[in-house]
Design an enzyme around this catalytic site. Structure first.
Site, PDB file in Angstrom:
ATOM      1  CD  GLU A   1       7.478  -3.574 -11.509  1.00 50.30           C
ATOM      2  OE1 GLU A   1       8.099  -3.796 -10.459  1.00 50.30           O
ATOM      3  OE2 GLU A   1       6.233  -3.586 -11.584  1.00 50.30           O
TER       4      GLU A   1
ATOM      5  CD  GLU B   1      15.325  -4.445  -9.603  1.00 51.50           C
ATOM      6  OE1 GLU B   1      14.235  -4.007  -9.143  1.00 51.50           O
ATOM      7  OE2 GLU B   1      15.857  -4.007 -10.639  1.00 51.50           O
TER       8      GLU B   1
END
Length: 479
Positions: A206, A423
């Site tokens: 991330e 997501e």
């Protein structure tokens, strides 16, 4: 001081407002509906160990319309044995099995560690040769040493989960070599099947700092986390940027109300607890400048690595977009002691802008608009955002605005013209009806264009399989 009440009011109005005031929400609506860019993907296990079960799961999700499988391509597994020695045997098998079921590939170039984070059931460390290779290197006059590539936190600890962005230019060739080796291995074999290449930009893949990771103590959910800007490279960059911004130490002192005697006294907060408890990060010029630099450094890191990967792929995988993932750091948002602090320590927001404003993305504008830095380039860059399944929980201890945050990001991505996919953050979210209801709301209201579910095993039977099949049937032009 940030008005916590206005945060709640802004979030509460987000889902219902359609006729927006000048600075109100702009709900994009169901842009994924019958859109040829809609995608419905699943994540593979971090490492496949039960091949028969994985094959059965692939057959199940392919049958109800899943498009592609997202697969972590672990740097530490492929190039862990020695520098520039690559072992693709595991991925040869995984990719062959996935494509044999008629599914496409969405590989993740995983320049981060597996293991130590929520849901991790596999460990893959960064290549062991990486740290000693650069220990003797001097960069910008700093002798790196064994931890020179790593983030250093306010607690003085080092994180080996990913290379710090302030060392990007030291290790660019490593990212380039790995990407070119991937392209040489699979560029011809899977030229059409690779539909997106996601790029790891930090821990857990991330775009963030390791602010709540295991190298520090007492920084996990739902705390504020810990700042990660204390390495020699980071401190030097902060000094350089502040001098560039203000022109002189005297101008810095005037702006900050300080009496620093030398540039060497410029640095990250000496007392980070006081920096947050006193709301310096919101209310002082030094605090806002520091957070702006911290956030900007993260975004610039993302841009450098993404350009490196785009250039290294060349013209192979011609149908593949480039993806980057932004986590939903949804906790500590309404904490009256330090509102929005967890988003600050992860590097995701600025505090020099109006955090209550839809026009600034509630602080996320630079992270979202990273995608637009590649306009006119050879690849479209897509942003992925997590936490689509979650509810708001704006009270102690979570102080969470997860669902509100999903709306903020959707609104600003739409304003900025950024292609946005989503997501779920936790596997359990797709096992519940409420989780899927929240996912549907994100798509119906906030313009999300694709979904990647964590993980395939959670949507191969039961509620997850039923609801994902219904979701795909709603949005896919091919179903």
């Amino acid at each position: 001081m940030l008005a916590v009440l206005s945060l709640l009011l802004a979030g509460a109005g987000a889902g219902a407002a359609q006729a927006a005031p000048a600075d109100g929400p702009v709900p994009p609506g169901p842009v994924a509906l019958d859109n040829p860019k809609f995608s419905a993907n699943v994540m593979a296990p971090l490492q496949v160990t039960d091949w028969a079960a994985f094959e059965a799961e692939l057959e199940t999700v392919a049958a109800y319309g899943v498009d592609a499988v997202s697969v972590d391509v672990w740097w530490g597994d492929v190039e862990g044995a020695a520098d520039n020695r690559f072992d693709w045997s595991y991925y040869d098998r995984v990719f062959d099995l996935i494509t044999s079921k008629g599914l496409d590939l969405a590989p993740i170039l995983s320049f981060h560690q597996a293991g130590g984070n929520v849901g991790d059931d596999y460990t893959s460390l960064l290549p062991s040769w990486l740290w000693p290779k650069y220990a003797g290197v001097s960069y910008h006059g700093i002798q790196l040493g064994p931890t020179g590539l790593q983030h250093q936190s306010e607690q003085g600890n080092y994180s080996a989960e990913s290379v710090q962005g302030w060392a990007d230019q030291v290790v660019t060739d490593e990212y380039r070599d790995f990407t070119e080796a991937f392209e040489q291995q699979y560029g011809d074999v899977y030229a059409d099947e690779v539909v997106e290449v996601n790029v790891s930009l930090g821990p857990s893949g991330e775009l963030r700092y390791p602010s709540y990771n295991q190298h520090d103590e007492g920084t996990g959910y739902p705390s504020r986390g810990a700042l990660q800007a204390y390495s020699p490279l980071a401190v030097q960059d902060l000094r350089s940027q502040m001098l560039h911004q203000y022109g002189s130490l005297e101008a810095i002192n005037r702006a900050w109300g300080t009496d620093l005697a030398s540039v060497q006294e410029i640095g990250p907060p000496v007392d980070a607890d006081a920096f947050f408890a006193g709301l310096d990060y919101l209310d002082t010029q030094y605090g806002r400048d520091f957070v702006d630099w911290y956030n900007g450094s993260l975004v610039e890191h993302g841009e450098r690595v993404l350009w490196t990967v785009i250039g290294s792929l060349g013209e192979d995988f011609p149908e593949a977009d480039i993806g980057y993932k932004v986590p939903g750091i949804h906790w500590s948002m309404t904490n009256p002691a330090h509102p929005r602090a967890a988003e600050v320590t992860t590097g995701l927001i600025q505090t020099s802008v109006d955090l209550d404003s839809w026009a600034t993305g509630h602080g996320y504008q630079r992270v979202v608009e990273l995608a637009n830095r590649f306009d006119g380039g050879p690849r479209e860059v897509v942003m992925h955002f997590t936490a689509l399944e979650m509810d708001d929980d704006p009270v102690e201890p979570a102080y969470s605005l997860a669902q509100t945050l999903v709306g903020w990001i959707g609104d600003y991505a739409y304003r900025a013209g950024v292609e946005l996919k989503g997501e779920n953050a936790l596997a359990g979210g797709v096992a519940s009806e409420e989780g899927w209801d929240n996912i549907n709301e994100a798509f119906e209201t906030w313009g999300y264009l694709g979904l990647t579910v964590l993980r395939i095993g959670d949507v191969s039977s039961g509620t997850g399989a039923r609801r994902y099949a219904e979701f795909i049937a709603t949005y896919s032009p091919d179903i």
